[in-house]
Each structure stands twice: as C-alpha cells, then as structure tokens.
Design a protein around this motif. Structure first.
Motif, PDB file in Angstrom:
ATOM      1  N   LEU A 177       0.418   0.732   0.016  1.00  0.00           N
ATOM      2  CA  LEU A 177      -0.961   1.098  -0.294  1.00  0.00           C
ATOM      3  C   LEU A 177      -1.405   0.494  -1.623  1.00  0.00           C
ATOM      4  O   LEU A 177      -2.555   0.046  -1.749  1.00  0.00           O
ATOM      5  CB  LEU A 177      -1.070   2.622  -0.329  1.00  0.00           C
ATOM      6  CG  LEU A 177      -2.450   3.210  -0.612  1.00  0.00           C
ATOM      7  CD1 LEU A 177      -3.473   2.749   0.414  1.00  0.00           C
ATOM      8  CD2 LEU A 177      -2.367   4.742  -0.635  1.00  0.00           C
ATOM      9  N   ALA A 178      -0.525   0.459  -2.605  1.00  0.00           N
ATOM     10  CA  ALA A 178      -0.860  -0.163  -3.886  1.00  0.00           C
ATOM     11  C   ALA A 178      -1.171  -1.647  -3.700  1.00  0.00           C
ATOM     12  O   ALA A 178      -2.125  -2.180  -4.283  1.00  0.00           O
ATOM     13  CB  ALA A 178       0.282   0.029  -4.876  1.00  0.00           C
ATOM     14  N   LEU A 179      -0.372  -2.331  -2.879  1.00  0.00           N
ATOM     15  CA  LEU A 179      -0.631  -3.744  -2.590  1.00  0.00           C
ATOM     16  C   LEU A 179      -1.959  -3.925  -1.855  1.00  0.00           C
ATOM     17  O   LEU A 179      -2.759  -4.821  -2.182  1.00  0.00           O
ATOM     18  CB  LEU A 179       0.500  -4.314  -1.743  1.00  0.00           C
ATOM     19  CG  LEU A 179       1.873  -4.437  -2.396  1.00  0.00           C
ATOM     20  CD1 LEU A 179       2.938  -4.712  -1.340  1.00  0.00           C
ATOM     21  CD2 LEU A 179       1.886  -5.536  -3.451  1.00  0.00           C
ATOM     22  N   LEU A 180      -2.203  -3.083  -0.874  1.00  0.00           N
ATOM     23  CA  LEU A 180      -3.414  -3.202  -0.062  1.00  0.00           C
ATOM     24  C   LEU A 180      -4.662  -2.924  -0.889  1.00  0.00           C
ATOM     25  O   LEU A 180      -5.663  -3.653  -0.788  1.00  0.00           O
ATOM     26  CB  LEU A 180      -3.317  -2.222   1.115  1.00  0.00           C
ATOM     27  CG  LEU A 180      -4.333  -2.353   2.238  1.00  0.00           C
ATOM     28  CD1 LEU A 180      -4.254  -3.718   2.899  1.00  0.00           C
ATOM     29  CD2 LEU A 180      -4.097  -1.260   3.286  1.00  0.00           C
ATOM     30  N   ALA A 181      -4.619  -1.872  -1.714  1.00  0.00           N
ATOM     31  CA  ALA A 181      -5.771  -1.555  -2.559  1.00  0.00           C
ATOM     32  C   ALA A 181      -6.054  -2.681  -3.546  1.00  0.00           C
ATOM     33  O   ALA A 181      -7.219  -3.030  -3.791  1.00  0.00           O
ATOM     34  CB  ALA A 181      -5.524  -0.235  -3.293  1.00  0.00           C
ATOM     35  N   ASP A 183      -5.368  -5.906  -3.127  1.00  0.00           N
ATOM     36  CA  ASP A 183      -5.840  -7.107  -2.435  1.00  0.00           C
ATOM     37  C   ASP A 183      -7.220  -6.936  -1.825  1.00  0.00           C
ATOM     38  O   ASP A 183      -7.945  -7.929  -1.632  1.00  0.00           O
ATOM     39  CB  ASP A 183      -4.832  -7.517  -1.361  1.00  0.00           C
ATOM     40  CG  ASP A 183      -3.490  -7.930  -1.957  1.00  0.00           C
ATOM     41  OD1 ASP A 183      -3.432  -8.184  -3.170  1.00  0.00           O
ATOM     42  OD2 ASP A 183      -2.496  -7.979  -1.199  1.00  0.00           O
ATOM     43  N   ARG A 184      -7.610  -5.714  -1.522  1.00  0.00           N
ATOM     44  CA  ARG A 184      -8.943  -5.463  -0.967  1.00  0.00           C
ATOM     45  C   ARG A 184      -9.961  -5.086  -2.025  1.00  0.00           C
ATOM     46  O   ARG A 184     -11.123  -4.844  -1.717  1.00  0.00           O
ATOM     47  CB  ARG A 184      -8.870  -4.345   0.083  1.00  0.00           C
ATOM     48  CG  ARG A 184      -8.178  -4.760   1.367  1.00  0.00           C
ATOM     49  CD  ARG A 184      -8.211  -3.643   2.394  1.00  0.00           C
ATOM     50  NE  ARG A 184      -7.583  -4.064   3.648  1.00  0.00           N
ATOM     51  CZ  ARG A 184      -7.368  -3.250   4.676  1.00  0.00           C
ATOM     52  NH1 ARG A 184      -7.736  -1.975   4.604  1.00  0.00           N
ATOM     53  NH2 ARG A 184      -6.804  -3.707   5.781  1.00  0.00           N
ATOM     54  N   GLY A 185      -9.533  -5.010  -3.273  1.00  0.00           N
ATOM     55  CA  GLY A 185     -10.441  -4.580  -4.323  1.00  0.00           C
ATOM     56  C   GLY A 185     -10.828  -3.124  -4.173  1.00  0.00           C
ATOM     57  O   GLY A 185     -11.959  -2.737  -4.503  1.00  0.00           O
ATOM     58  N   GLY A 186      -9.889  -2.302  -3.687  1.00  0.00           N
ATOM     59  CA  GLY A 186     -10.158  -0.892  -3.454  1.00  0.00           C
ATOM     60  C   GLY A 186      -9.944  -0.046  -4.687  1.00  0.00           C
ATOM     61  O   GLY A 186      -9.902  -0.567  -5.815  1.00  0.00           O
ATOM     62  N   PRO A 187      -9.812   1.265  -4.507  1.00  0.00           N
ATOM     63  CA  PRO A 187      -9.567   2.153  -5.649  1.00  0.00           C
ATOM     64  C   PRO A 187      -8.337   1.707  -6.434  1.00  0.00           C
ATOM     65  O   PRO A 187      -7.380   1.179  -5.869  1.00  0.00           O
ATOM     66  CB  PRO A 187      -9.334   3.519  -4.988  1.00  0.00           C
ATOM     67  CG  PRO A 187     -10.038   3.420  -3.662  1.00  0.00           C
ATOM     68  CD  PRO A 187      -9.882   1.996  -3.224  1.00  0.00           C
TER      69      PRO A 187
END
Length: 324
Positions: A177-181, A183-187
């Motif tokens: 989730l840390a990687l995904l957030a 890379d997507r510019g998320g929280p």
C-alpha cells in the motif's frame, strides 16, 4: 537453525504438531473454516467494551464497482474533539491473505496502542484469496485509505498523521500500500509499521529453507497462500511489487518504516533485505530481529520477555513517528 527463545520454545513444545500444521492447497478450505470457527467476529457492542471505545463501520465503494469495502473505525471514548483530531493507525490484519478479519484484531490494538497513545484505529476488511486474487486485497486497502483521507475531518482523524500497519500478510499489504500510494500520488502516511511482513512470493531465501518444517509458518504454507493469491501469476518473472513488495526495484520516497521479524522465522531474510533496500534508496527504516522468535511469537507467547520487548519497541516507534 537458530534456537528458539526458551519461553517461546516451551509454548511450541506444549502445542506439539498443532504449532506447525502445514497449509496445503488441498486443505485450504478446511483451514479457512477452522479459522473462522476459532476467531469468531466480535460484535460492535463487544468491541465498545461497555463504552470504553467508540466503534462504527464504514462502507467504501470499490472503484471497480464490485461492492463495498468495510472499514471498522474505533477510538477511545471521549478522546479528541476539543484536543483536535486524532492520529490514525490504518491496520491490515494477518492470515496469509486467506484468513482473518478486520474485527478480531481490534481488541488488542485498542488496548495496546489506541488507549496509551490516544490513537484512532481503522481496520480493513479486505477480500481474501482464493475467492479474490491479486490485486483485489491491495486495491481494497487503497480505496479505504483514500476514503479515510477524504473524510478525515468527519472521522475526527488527522490526515497528516496516518501510520499504515499490519502483521504477517497484513504487513506485506501495508508495504504494498505504501508503494501504491506513492506511485499513484495518493495519501501520504507518516509511517509504515511492518510486523513480520509477508513480502516475497518466491520463497527462496536462506531463512525460508533453513526454517522449513520448524517455523509455525514455513515455506510450504507460504507457497500455498501465495498460490491462492496469485493464481496463474504465481512465480511470474514480472510480478508486480504491489503483489509482492520484495519485487520492488525502487524503494525511495517511502514513509518511515519500522520492520521486525524473528531470528527463527521463515520471513527473516526477506525482511532484512527489504530494510536494506530502503536504506540503500536513502530512506528511513528501523529494523528489529528478535532473537529466538518464530512467526507469530507475540501471539503464541504474549507473556514471554521477547514478546514484551517487541511490544515496547513498536510502541516507542509509534510514539516518535506520530510526534513529527
């Protein structure tokens, strides 16, 4: 192999073969059924513990239209409000991504961290394999994190003081989730708390071979769980790091990490490698290797000195990272 801590080893010896039951593809359905029976979902009233905690459920629509993700939100009663929004522990439960639920982990989180640290907790009921394969679980976790950040004011939490956390499979999902957030510019969480995280589908580290047949979760059980999660993508050379974070080639720009693992644990070497990867990328990681600890040692032998030391170290790190 490394010796077990005497207190942990005594508990394992007393449990006998039950402590090292191997999860097989043929036995997965029965394993899931036994787990559901052994860990019944507590009611919201039980989680409220006579009014000590405020507990509610939140339904978050999945972006793919496949129903809702359930988030269980909890906090100590009467905390926050005048004092401002609470920091948040966004928690992903363990269970090999094939078992477990968002409710059963809450009593320990509320007693151990929410009360002493003044935290809110959100626990995620992500979809399990093999009913839902990758990327279902991590997408559920991401959808929940985005919604929590969007509704932080309504939930009474501080969107700038969120730690994503998990144990075992939940630790692996937290890392993903840390990687995904990122890379997507998320929280942007302030930290990631990764407890014996399940990071690598390949099962070919030295510790995975060394602890085969000895650890409470060994490479055979681990392979069964990964096969359930990945299906025909199991073993793929180009597998996404959002499935298995050990596959990541870029560990830069990640939240401050806390990682711990046992010296007598299947996941030992993949956790060490992940911490090293964060350091090599210029990131911040605090690593603890608990001498003589097996997988799940703090659940199996919670009164052991090594389990108490681990709880204290995790709590100290949480307190530090949330003060930033």
């Amino acid at each position: 192999m490394p010796p077990f801590d005497p207190e942990v080893g005594a508990v394992l010896a007393a449990a006998g073969a039950r402590a090292r039951e191997v999860l097989t593809p043929e036995g997965l359905a029965a394993w899931q059924e036994r787990d559901r029976a052994a860990r019944p979902r507590p009611t919201l009233d039980r989680l409220r513990d006579g009014g000590r905690f405020e507990v509610a459920e939140l339904a978050v629509p999945r972006p793919d239209g496949g129903g809702d993700v359930t988030l269980v939100s909890a906090r100590p009663a009467g905390v926050g409000g005048v004092g401002g929004p609470l920091p948040l522990l966004y928690y992903l439960h363990g269970g090999g991504m094939v078992t477990g639920n968002a409710w059963s982990v809450l009593p320990r989180l509320l007693r151990g961290w929410a009360l002493p640290l003044g935290l809110a907790v959100v626990s995620v009921e992500y979809r399990l394999a093999p009913g839902t394969r990758f990327p279902g679980a991590v997408e559920d976790c991401y959808a929940g994190l985005v919604r929590v950040a969007e509704r932080a004011g309504e939930l009474g939490v501080d969107a700038d003081r969120v730690v994503i956390a998990g144990k075992s499979a939940g630790g692996g999902l937290a890392a993903a989730l840390a990687l995904l957030a990122r890379d997507r510019g998320g929280p942007v969480p302030v930290g990631q708390l990764l407890l014996s995280p399940m990071l690598d589908d390949r099962g070919d580290t030295y510790s995975s071979h060394q602890m085969a047949g000895h650890d409470t979760w060994d490479r055979a059980s681990n392979a069964t769980a990964w096969q359930a999660v990945l299906g025909d993508r199991y073993g793929a050379a180009d597998l996404s790091p959002y499935a298995a974070p050990a596959r990541a080639t870029d560990l830069s720009r990640l939240p401050a990490a806390y990682l711990d693992v046992g010296s007598a644990e299947t996941f030992r070497d993949e956790v060490l490698a992940y911490a090293d990867g964060i350091w090599r990328a210029g990131g911040e990681a605090e690593l603890h290797v608990w001498s003589g600890a097996c997988h799940g040692f703090d659940t199996i032998a919670p009164e052991a000195a090594v389990a108490r030391d681990a709880d204290e170290a995790r709590t100290r790190w949480l307190r530090r990272v949330l003060r930033r």
